[in-house]
Design an enzyme around this catalytic site. Structure first.
Site, PDB file in Angstrom:
ATOM      1  N   LYS A  52       0.834  -1.201   0.000  1.00  0.00           N
ATOM      2  CA  LYS A  52       0.000   0.000   0.000  1.00  0.00           C
ATOM      3  C   LYS A  52       0.878   1.266   0.000  1.00  0.00           C
ATOM      4  O   LYS A  52       0.635   2.206  -0.756  1.00  0.00           O
ATOM      5  CB  LYS A  52      -0.957  -0.008   1.203  1.00  0.00           C
ATOM      6  CG  LYS A  52      -2.054  -1.055   1.066  1.00  0.00           C
ATOM      7  CD  LYS A  52      -2.865  -1.276   2.345  1.00  0.00           C
ATOM      8  CE  LYS A  52      -3.815  -2.462   2.169  1.00  0.00           C
ATOM      9  NZ  LYS A  52      -4.565  -2.820   3.382  1.00  0.00           N
ATOM     10  N   GLN A  96      -4.668  -1.807   9.677  1.00  0.00           N
ATOM     11  CA  GLN A  96      -4.613  -3.126   9.051  1.00  0.00           C
ATOM     12  C   GLN A  96      -5.144  -4.182  10.025  1.00  0.00           C
ATOM     13  O   GLN A  96      -4.777  -4.212  11.200  1.00  0.00           O
ATOM     14  CB  GLN A  96      -3.152  -3.436   8.647  1.00  0.00           C
ATOM     15  CG  GLN A  96      -2.979  -4.685   7.809  1.00  0.00           C
ATOM     16  CD  GLN A  96      -3.562  -4.581   6.393  1.00  0.00           C
ATOM     17  OE1 GLN A  96      -3.702  -3.492   5.838  1.00  0.00           O
ATOM     18  NE2 GLN A  96      -3.897  -5.713   5.824  1.00  0.00           N
ATOM     19  N   ASP A 119     -11.311   2.342   4.109  1.00  0.00           N
ATOM     20  CA  ASP A 119     -11.690   0.922   4.027  1.00  0.00           C
ATOM     21  C   ASP A 119     -13.207   0.755   3.892  1.00  0.00           C
ATOM     22  O   ASP A 119     -13.678  -0.310   3.515  1.00  0.00           O
ATOM     23  CB  ASP A 119     -11.290   0.200   5.323  1.00  0.00           C
ATOM     24  CG  ASP A 119      -9.972  -0.546   5.216  1.00  0.00           C
ATOM     25  OD1 ASP A 119      -9.583  -0.912   4.093  1.00  0.00           O
ATOM     26  OD2 ASP A 119      -9.344  -0.779   6.269  1.00  0.00           O
TER      27      ASP A 119
HETATM   28  N1  GUN Z   1      -6.723  -7.111   6.215  1.00  0.00           N
HETATM   29  C1  GUN Z   1      -6.984  -7.817   5.080  1.00  0.00           C
HETATM   30  N2  GUN Z   1      -7.632  -7.047   4.190  1.00  0.00           N
HETATM   31  C2  GUN Z   1      -7.779  -5.838   4.776  1.00  0.00           C
HETATM   32  C3  GUN Z   1      -8.363  -4.616   4.331  1.00  0.00           C
HETATM   33  O1  GUN Z   1      -8.898  -4.488   3.225  1.00  0.00           O
HETATM   34  N3  GUN Z   1      -8.306  -3.587   5.217  1.00  0.00           N
HETATM   35  C4  GUN Z   1      -7.747  -3.700   6.447  1.00  0.00           C
HETATM   36  N4  GUN Z   1      -7.764  -2.644   7.251  1.00  0.00           N
HETATM   37  N5  GUN Z   1      -7.203  -4.824   6.879  1.00  0.00           N
HETATM   38  C5  GUN Z   1      -7.223  -5.876   6.037  1.00  0.00           C
END
Ligand code: GUN
Length: 294
Positions: A52, A96, A119
């Protein structure tokens, strides 16, 4: 033999649109800023968080990665979220998941300012999406929708069957496909682990979206001739032929189902690249809204 729907290709066209928007924002004095918070050292999360940050930098966005140790308390994490909520250089951020077990995920998600919740996990944003007034769309289902739209798949009046009912994919995907308007207007059915005679339902699908989390769960006999099949699964399975001893496979038996489907997304190069792409799109959208309201 079916057409391939490749998130890798679709995401490249979205990135080129985002680059234009980022340039335009920057020329007016706003650099879109995205922060990612990682607590602990889950190896898969570390990989995602790095990807990211790297993508943000590639796009010329302001990127902040906050890494906190595994023993971080819930209060310490809430304090960090409070700082990010106030930081005008950060237009969107995410924490995350999964979090260490001593931290309550819901409390953390509820603490994020909904305007920065890229998200789309905050209950306010989930509700807004459900009533068709989205602040953001959740990245993976939004990515699937863009793959359909940009591959010219007509969704209007079509029967979309979604396999899996998770909060991250299945439920929001259903909400999005039943909305009024382009890329949606579908008749939606959701099937899951408790569904009776699940194959009899998946066989009705014009568009089958699979997010069950079970390797090769959807076999050719569960798919109608000519259906469009989108595989959201990523499962690591043993593979003695690979140097690593394992490989990634989807929730769909790709080799057999591709012979029946009119179009299908593979695993590796399918839905995968779309998730980060739509996250970046949300961060840019958040920066655009913040720039207007300045
Ligand atoms: N863990 C796995 N996929 C995601 C996601 O799309 N967002 C977040 N915050 N954690 C994750």
């Amino acid at each position: 033999m079916s057409e391939l729907i490749l998130g890798k290709t679709v995401s490249e066209s979205i990135y080129s649109e985002l680059r234009g928007k980022i340039e335009s924002l920057k020329s007016k004095g706003t650099t879109p800023g995205l922060a990612v918070v990682l607590v602990g050292n889950d190896p898969a999360s570390e990989v995602y968080v790095r990807m990211k940050g790297k993508k943000c930098e590639e796009l010329g966005m302001h990127s902040v990665t906050v890494t906190l140790p595994d023993h971080t308390t819930q209060e310490e994490l809430l304090k960090k979220i409070g700082e990010l909520n106030k930081d005008p250089s950060i237009h969107g951020f995410l924490v995350q998941l999964p979090l260490p077990s001593h931290i309550d995920e819901k409390t953390i998600i509820n603490a994020i300012d909904p305007r920065k919740d890229v998200d789309c996990f905050h209950p306010v944003n989930v509700g807004k999406m459900l009533i068709g007034e989205p602040e953001f769309l959740p990245a993976t289902p939004a990515g699937v929708q863009q793959m359909l739209v940009r591959s010219g798949v007509d969704t209007k009046g079509k029967h979309v069957v979604i396999v899996g009912r998770s909060n991250i994919v299945g439920k929001p995907m259903a909400a999005m496909m039943m909305q009024k308007g382009g890329g949606a207007d579908s008749t939606v059915t959701v099937v899951h682990s408790r569904t009776r005679d699940l194959p009899s339902v998946t066989r009705l699908a014009d568009i089958l979206i699979v997010a069950m989390g079970k390797a090769n769960f959807v076999t050719a006999d569960m798919v109608k001739d000519g259906a469009v099949v989108i595989d959201v699964g990523t499962n690591r399975v043993d593979d003695p032929d690979s140097p690593k001893g394992s490989k990634l496979v989807g929730d769909v038996d790709f080799g057999a189902v591709k012979e029946k489907a009119s179009a299908i997304s593979p695993v590796a190069g399918g839905v995968g690249p779309m998730t980060i792409c739509m996250l970046m799109a949300n961060a840019v959208a958040a920066a655009e809204k913040a720039a207007v309201s300045r």
